[in-house]
Design a protein around this motif. Structure first.
Motif, PDB file in Angstrom:
ATOM      1  N   GLY A  85      35.342  27.430 -35.341  1.00  0.00           N
ATOM      2  CA  GLY A  85      34.051  28.085 -35.471  1.00  0.00           C
ATOM      3  C   GLY A  85      33.716  28.907 -34.250  1.00  0.00           C
ATOM      4  N   ARG A  86      33.962  28.356 -33.066  1.00  0.00           N
ATOM      5  CA  ARG A  86      33.682  29.091 -31.836  1.00  0.00           C
ATOM      6  C   ARG A  86      34.649  30.258 -31.639  1.00  0.00           C
ATOM      7  NH1 ARG A  86      29.872  30.893 -29.155  1.00  0.00           N
ATOM      8  NH2 ARG A  86      28.930  28.881 -28.713  1.00  0.00           N
ATOM      9  N   ILE A  87      35.931  30.073 -31.976  1.00  0.00           N
ATOM     10  CA  ILE A  87      36.889  31.180 -31.862  1.00  0.00           C
ATOM     11  C   ILE A  87      36.452  32.342 -32.752  1.00  0.00           C
ATOM     12  CG2 ILE A  87      39.257  31.887 -32.407  1.00  0.00           C
ATOM     13  CD1 ILE A  87      40.183  29.138 -31.485  1.00  0.00           C
ATOM     14  N   GLY A  88      35.973  32.024 -33.949  1.00  0.00           N
ATOM     15  CA  GLY A  88      35.472  33.072 -34.831  1.00  0.00           C
ATOM     16  C   GLY A  88      34.263  33.769 -34.250  1.00  0.00           C
ATOM     17  N   ASP A  89      33.361  32.994 -33.631  1.00  0.00           N
ATOM     18  CA  ASP A  89      32.185  33.588 -32.995  1.00  0.00           C
ATOM     19  C   ASP A  89      32.583  34.607 -31.933  1.00  0.00           C
ATOM     20  OD1 ASP A  89      30.529  32.000 -34.505  1.00  0.00           O
ATOM     21  OD2 ASP A  89      30.111  30.548 -32.914  1.00  0.00           O
ATOM     22  N   LEU A  90      33.627  34.303 -31.183  1.00  0.00           N
ATOM     23  CA  LEU A  90      33.990  35.112 -30.022  1.00  0.00           C
ATOM     24  C   LEU A  90      34.932  36.267 -30.358  1.00  0.00           C
ATOM     25  CD1 LEU A  90      34.563  32.315 -27.332  1.00  0.00           C
ATOM     26  CD2 LEU A  90      32.507  33.654 -27.776  1.00  0.00           C
ATOM     27  N   TYR A  91      35.869  36.034 -31.269  1.00  0.00           N
ATOM     28  CA  TYR A  91      36.927  37.018 -31.480  1.00  0.00           C
ATOM     29  C   TYR A  91      36.943  37.661 -32.863  1.00  0.00           C
ATOM     30  CZ  TYR A  91      38.515  34.815 -27.203  1.00  0.00           C
ATOM     31  OH  TYR A  91      38.578  34.309 -25.919  1.00  0.00           O
ATOM     32  N   GLY A  92      35.980  37.323 -33.688  1.00  0.00           N
ATOM     33  CA  GLY A  92      35.892  37.965 -34.993  1.00  0.00           C
ATOM     34  C   GLY A  92      35.973  36.964 -36.126  1.00  0.00           C
ATOM     35  N   ARG A  94      35.493  37.528 -39.488  1.00  0.00           N
ATOM     36  CA  ARG A  94      36.243  37.982 -40.658  1.00  0.00           C
ATOM     37  C   ARG A  94      37.737  37.824 -40.427  1.00  0.00           C
ATOM     38  NH1 ARG A  94      36.741  44.121 -42.874  1.00  0.00           N
ATOM     39  NH2 ARG A  94      37.894  44.250 -40.926  1.00  0.00           N
ATOM     40  N   ARG A  95      38.189  38.156 -39.226  1.00  0.00           N
ATOM     41  CA  ARG A  95      39.618  38.061 -38.914  1.00  0.00           C
ATOM     42  C   ARG A  95      40.123  36.628 -39.087  1.00  0.00           C
ATOM     43  NH1 ARG A  95      40.734  40.121 -33.107  1.00  0.00           N
ATOM     44  NH2 ARG A  95      39.879  41.976 -34.109  1.00  0.00           N
ATOM     45  N   LEU A  96      39.371  35.680 -38.551  1.00  0.00           N
ATOM     46  CA  LEU A  96      39.796  34.280 -38.662  1.00  0.00           C
ATOM     47  C   LEU A  96      39.629  33.773 -40.090  1.00  0.00           C
ATOM     48  CD1 LEU A  96      40.891  31.889 -37.103  1.00  0.00           C
ATOM     49  CD2 LEU A  96      38.550  31.209 -36.563  1.00  0.00           C
ATOM     50  N   ALA A 133      39.447  26.859 -40.555  1.00  0.00           N
ATOM     51  CA  ALA A 133      39.126  28.247 -40.201  1.00  0.00           C
ATOM     52  C   ALA A 133      38.182  28.884 -41.216  1.00  0.00           C
ATOM     53  CB  ALA A 133      40.411  29.067 -40.097  1.00  0.00           C
ATOM     54  N   ILE A 134      38.326  28.542 -42.495  1.00  0.00           N
ATOM     55  CA  ILE A 134      37.539  29.171 -43.556  1.00  0.00           C
ATOM     56  C   ILE A 134      36.079  28.733 -43.531  1.00  0.00           C
ATOM     57  CG2 ILE A 134      37.218  29.276 -46.063  1.00  0.00           C
ATOM     58  CD1 ILE A 134      40.290  29.018 -46.310  1.00  0.00           C
ATOM     59  N   VAL A 135      35.841  27.440 -43.394  1.00  0.00           N
ATOM     60  CA  VAL A 135      34.488  26.895 -43.591  1.00  0.00           C
ATOM     61  C   VAL A 135      33.485  27.402 -42.558  1.00  0.00           C
ATOM     62  CG1 VAL A 135      33.116  24.788 -43.595  1.00  0.00           C
ATOM     63  CG2 VAL A 135      35.247  24.889 -44.881  1.00  0.00           C
ATOM     64  N   PRO A 136      33.726  27.241 -41.257  1.00  0.00           N
ATOM     65  CA  PRO A 136      32.707  27.696 -40.307  1.00  0.00           C
ATOM     66  C   PRO A 136      32.549  29.205 -40.260  1.00  0.00           C
ATOM     67  CG  PRO A 136      34.663  26.983 -39.128  1.00  0.00           C
ATOM     68  CD  PRO A 136      34.869  26.610 -40.565  1.00  0.00           C
ATOM     69  N   THR A 137      33.667  29.943 -40.376  1.00  0.00           N
ATOM     70  CA  THR A 137      33.556  31.403 -40.350  1.00  0.00           C
ATOM     71  C   THR A 137      32.903  31.917 -41.619  1.00  0.00           C
ATOM     72  OG1 THR A 137      35.837  31.560 -41.186  1.00  0.00           O
ATOM     73  CG2 THR A 137      35.530  31.736 -38.812  1.00  0.00           C
ATOM     74  N   GLY A 138      33.174  31.267 -42.761  1.00  0.00           N
ATOM     75  CA  GLY A 138      32.543  31.673 -44.012  1.00  0.00           C
ATOM     76  C   GLY A 138      31.046  31.483 -43.965  1.00  0.00           C
ATOM     77  N   PRO A 206      31.873  42.233 -43.617  1.00  0.00           N
ATOM     78  CA  PRO A 206      31.773  42.908 -42.324  1.00  0.00           C
ATOM     79  C   PRO A 206      32.312  42.016 -41.220  1.00  0.00           C
ATOM     80  CG  PRO A 206      29.662  41.959 -42.893  1.00  0.00           C
ATOM     81  CD  PRO A 206      30.577  41.683 -44.060  1.00  0.00           C
ATOM     82  N   GLU A 207      32.886  42.629 -40.196  1.00  0.00           N
ATOM     83  CA  GLU A 207      33.301  41.855 -39.031  1.00  0.00           C
ATOM     84  C   GLU A 207      32.071  41.508 -38.211  1.00  0.00           C
ATOM     85  OE1 GLU A 207      34.882  39.621 -37.685  1.00  0.00           O
ATOM     86  OE2 GLU A 207      36.817  40.624 -37.407  1.00  0.00           O
ATOM     87  N   SER A 208      32.045  40.337 -37.620  1.00  0.00           N
ATOM     88  CA  SER A 208      30.927  39.961 -36.769  1.00  0.00           C
ATOM     89  C   SER A 208      31.418  39.022 -35.683  1.00  0.00           C
ATOM     90  CB  SER A 208      29.807  39.296 -37.586  1.00  0.00           C
ATOM     91  OG  SER A 208      30.170  37.987 -37.967  1.00  0.00           O
ATOM     92  N   ARG A 209      30.753  39.109 -34.545  1.00  0.00           N
ATOM     93  CA  ARG A 209      31.035  38.228 -33.416  1.00  0.00           C
ATOM     94  C   ARG A 209      29.816  38.224 -32.513  1.00  0.00           C
ATOM     95  NH1 ARG A 209      34.322  42.696 -32.623  1.00  0.00           N
ATOM     96  NH2 ARG A 209      36.160  41.532 -33.264  1.00  0.00           N
ATOM     97  N   THR A 210      29.742  37.301 -31.594  1.00  0.00           N
ATOM     98  CA  THR A 210      28.630  37.287 -30.655  1.00  0.00           C
ATOM     99  C   THR A 210      28.757  38.498 -29.738  1.00  0.00           C
ATOM    100  OG1 THR A 210      29.912  35.862 -29.196  1.00  0.00           O
ATOM    101  CG2 THR A 210      28.346  34.799 -30.660  1.00  0.00           C
ATOM    102  N   PRO A 211      27.657  39.192 -29.460  1.00  0.00           N
ATOM    103  CA  PRO A 211      27.734  40.447 -28.724  1.00  0.00           C
ATOM    104  C   PRO A 211      28.108  40.296 -27.258  1.00  0.00           C
ATOM    105  CG  PRO A 211      25.449  39.856 -29.127  1.00  0.00           C
ATOM    106  CD  PRO A 211      26.286  38.891 -29.906  1.00  0.00           C
ATOM    107  N   ASP A 212      27.729  39.159 -26.627  1.00  0.00           N
ATOM    108  CA  ASP A 212      27.975  39.047 -25.197  1.00  0.00           C
ATOM    109  C   ASP A 212      29.357  38.496 -24.859  1.00  0.00           C
ATOM    110  OD1 ASP A 212      27.350  36.652 -26.293  1.00  0.00           O
ATOM    111  OD2 ASP A 212      25.905  36.039 -24.772  1.00  0.00           O
TER     112      ASP A 212
END
Length: 483
Positions: A85-92, A94-96, A133-138, A206-212
């Motif tokens: 979930g955190r990797i998806g937040d940081l690096y994308g 949709r990709r994960l 990978a699917i559940v938290p990013t979804g 859409p791709e999304s990630r934390t902005p900072d």
């Protein structure tokens, strides 16, 4: 999983839509893709349960080893949930999400064509990794795609209901497919789901990630992943061989120490995986406890009843699926009326009442015996317990997110998601396998169901005391976006 509510997205479908307007065609397609993926994962938690006795005979797995068909999936899906979930937040996200879908589909094919227990369990473990990978990013894609208000509430309501129904539908589909084709078709069904969703997702999401882009909390990721893996392994092994084994003692102690270290690390981390201040909120802490118990204990009931219906009463996989089909219909009915109950009595009262009802109806299952009439008792009691279970699912999510400021809603929603998946993951390793390792299966099932009921009823009392008296006015169903 901490979800930042300030996001960078590309082409968010509802970004410019007024709140409360009807979903556009594209919005509906996005919701379909995300919910289909979540439904697929929920299906995987249960579609194999009805087929376990047949699968064991085909692959040469003993009854005590059958729980590893479930645990092999549960270990990575629960253990890596927060990290991914955190990797998806940081690096994308949709990709994960797409990577998880591809891995899940490939692993399902491996499990479909497994030639021995090792290859089958490898496929199940890889499925679990894809699900993590699917559940938290979804869920993150859902909350960042649909804006605050009725649109997001409606999407979350649909997602939560499908997550619960997916578990039940899996039981029915598993029974039908196992009888008509073979147990392998249950795994093949999952690969078909992945093949349907995967081509649609890239053009819609859409791709999304934390902005900072804060640094990944590596110490926190290592300790929570290692702790969850160790605990799930220890509980699963202990249920099969007892708590006296050196490997059980070592992994159990390691799991507790690692999770304690995780709490310490998170209290000092700049960008923690889990927001500890959020967990100090009464509604968040006690609401999530209710969610954890209702998910974990209901999955245990379904697992134990599957063995009872087939091994004790001699029902076929198809007939067992029909029993859970009634359960699915009643759950669907509960999904329609639960928002109205919440609108009348409030989310907190509904959560406590639903937990109490689930525990009482599960307690009634202790009366099951080896006579064929027991199938009617099993059908009625598990169906009524499931209606209460669905009420608890919807009300605990609303309880957790109630009173949370808009800027912290993402964090609260992330905790709801984590609770769902960890709950589904730990139930069977914790209690369900007591049935498979008992010398008398019926006695083992009775033990599991009695403990299950006690835990749920105790949780109802604790949640009621922890939440205190709900002085807020009940929210009308329309305001929840669930009617």
């Amino acid at each position: 999983m901490a979800i930042d509510t300030t996001e960078t997205t590309s082409a968010s479908p509802t970004a410019h839509s007024p709140l409360g307007t009807r979903l556009s065609t594209r919005d509906k397609l996005v919701l379909f893709v995300l919910c289909a993926a979540q439904f697929m994962v929920a299906l995987d938690f249960s579609v194999l349960n009805v087929a376990l006795p047949v699968l064991g005979k085909d692959l040469g797995m003993s009854q005590s080893a059958l729980q590893w068909a479930v645990t092999a999936f549960a270990l990575p899906s629960g253990g890596f949930l927060l990290l991914f979930g955190r990797i998806g937040d940081l690096y994308g996200r949709r990709r994960l999400f797409l990577t998880g879908l591809a891995l899940f589909g490939t692993a399902s094919l491996l499990a479909t064509f497994a030639w021995d227990p090792a290859s089958f369990l490898t496929g199940r473990a890889l499925q679990g990794l894809g699900a993590a990978a699917i559940v938290p990013t979804g869920m993150s894609l859902l909350t960042t795609t649909f804006p605050e208000g009725p649109a997001r509430d409606r999407a979350l309501g649909i997602s939560g209901t499908l997550l619960s129904l997916g578990f039940t539908v899996g039981m029915v589909a598993g029974g039908v497919l196992t009888d008509v084709l073979s147990w392998r078709s249950t795994m093949g069904l999952l690969s078909v789901f992945a093949l349907i969703v995967l081509p649609l997702a890239p053009g819609l999401l859409p791709e999304s990630r934390t902005p900072d882009r804060p640094r990944l909390d590596i110490p926190g990721a290592i300790t929570v992943t290692g702790g969850l893996l160790a605990l799930i392994y220890a509980l699963s092994t202990a249920a099969e061989r007892g708590f006296g084994g050196a490997d059980v003692i070592v992994t159990l102690a390691a799991g507790v120490l690692l999770l304690a270290a995780f709490v310490y690390i998170e209290s000092r981390a700049h960008a923690p995986l889990v927001s500890l201040p959020m967990l100090r909120r009464r509604t968040v802490a006690w609401g999530n406890l209710g969610g954890l118990v209702t998910f974990s204990m209901m999955s245990t009931v379904v697992f134990a009843l599957t063995l009872y219906l087939q091994e004790t009463l001699g029902l076929s996989a198809f007939e067992t699926g029909l029993v859970f089909g009634v359960q699915g219909v009643m759950s669907a009915v509960a999904g329609v009326y639960a928002p109205k109950v919440i609108g009348r009595f409030g989310a907190r009262r509904t959560l406590v009442g639903s937990l109490a009802g689930q525990g009482l109806f599960v307690a009634g299952l202790v009366l099951l015996n080896a006579h064929t009439w027991s199938v009617w008792l099993a059908t009625a009691a598990v169906s009524l317990a499931s209606m209460c279970h669905l009420g608890a699912i919807i009300s605990y999510g609303l309880t957790v997110t109630s009173g949370v400021p808009d800027e912290e809603q993402g964090l609260a929603t992330g905790l709801v998601t984590s609770t769902q998946q960890v709950g589904i993951t730990i139930g069977i390793p914790l209690l369900g396998v007591l049935a498979t390792t008992s010398s008398d299966l019926l006695a083992g099932v009775h033990t599991v169901l009695a403990l299950d009921a006690v835990i749920v009823l105790a949780a109802a009392v604790l949640v009621a005391a922890g939440l205190g008296r709900d002085r807020s006015r009940p929210v009308e169903a329309e305001a929840l976006g669930l009617r």
